[in-house]
Design an enzyme around this catalytic site. Sequence first.
Site, PDB file in Angstrom:
ATOM      1  N   GLY A 195      -6.035   9.160  -9.756  1.00  0.00           N
ATOM      2  CA  GLY A 195      -5.302   8.336 -10.704  1.00  0.00           C
ATOM      3  C   GLY A 195      -3.836   8.207 -10.410  1.00  0.00           C
ATOM      4  O   GLY A 195      -3.453   7.711  -9.354  1.00  0.00           O
ATOM      5  N   CYS A 213       3.791   8.652   0.634  1.00  0.00           N
ATOM      6  CA  CYS A 213       2.931   7.463   0.666  1.00  0.00           C
ATOM      7  C   CYS A 213       3.055   6.699   1.975  1.00  0.00           C
ATOM      8  O   CYS A 213       2.674   5.535   2.059  1.00  0.00           O
ATOM      9  CB  CYS A 213       3.217   6.542  -0.519  1.00  0.00           C
ATOM     10  SG  CYS A 213       3.021   7.344  -2.128  1.00  0.00           S
TER      11      CYS A 213
END
Length: 264
Positions: A195, A213
Amino acid sequence: MSDLRFVHMGFGADAVDYQEAWDEQRRVHAARFADEVPDTVLLLEHPPVYTAGRRTDPSERPLDGTPVIDVDRGGKITWHGPGQLVGYPIQKLPRPVDVIAHVRRLEEALIRACAEYGLETTRVEGRSGVWVLGDPVEQRLGGLSLDFDPRIADEEFDPRMNGPEYAPSNAGQRREDRKIAAIGIRVAKGVTMHGFALNVNPDNRWFDRIIPCGIRDAGVASLANELGRDITIEEVVPVVERRLREVMAEAVLAPRVIEKPAAV
């Protein structure tokens, strides 16, 4: 979606070990698939941990060999830890599953939560998560040209080897785009897992040991830093719950549209 259930697994001194939370995700996932429980959002904090999604490159991991847990979600490497609100929505979606629509709903809920504190956030095309936009490039550093910035010419530029000047945690000082909430999910048997992670008041220097990321030309943000005041997980949890429930209630869940090729 009135039957959306929230479960507080642990915060602060009761922060939940990543493996324990992952095991609980799988347990709830199986129960949701069997329709034994309603759609459920697990909310918690983790002790400091790096996790790597399936697309993580070796070059994005900590240079000093710090342990990283490899997980089955999408996305790349990130950090979880104190001061970060983590949410694992375990939701049954109609098939064919529209993964992008699910990600957009999570982003929308977090954008609304940030707005409740007077912080404007947004999406960035091609990059998941919730972002605080920086100044236009030509306006940064007092209007100086940034053609000397090594990141412009070197796609493999490594901020970890170039000191705090390029550290992800200092992106706000450089007035660059910075991510305040990361999103990485997996859908198995039509039910979502993993999530979001919303940076409330963490020590963002933890991100400086990785390429967060996999993004080298932007950084990370937190509510506390952007608002310039103390803010706690306890304060933010009910706001995020309300906004998630609101967005889920507004959502019209529908199967992903599969376009058939035109007849020749």
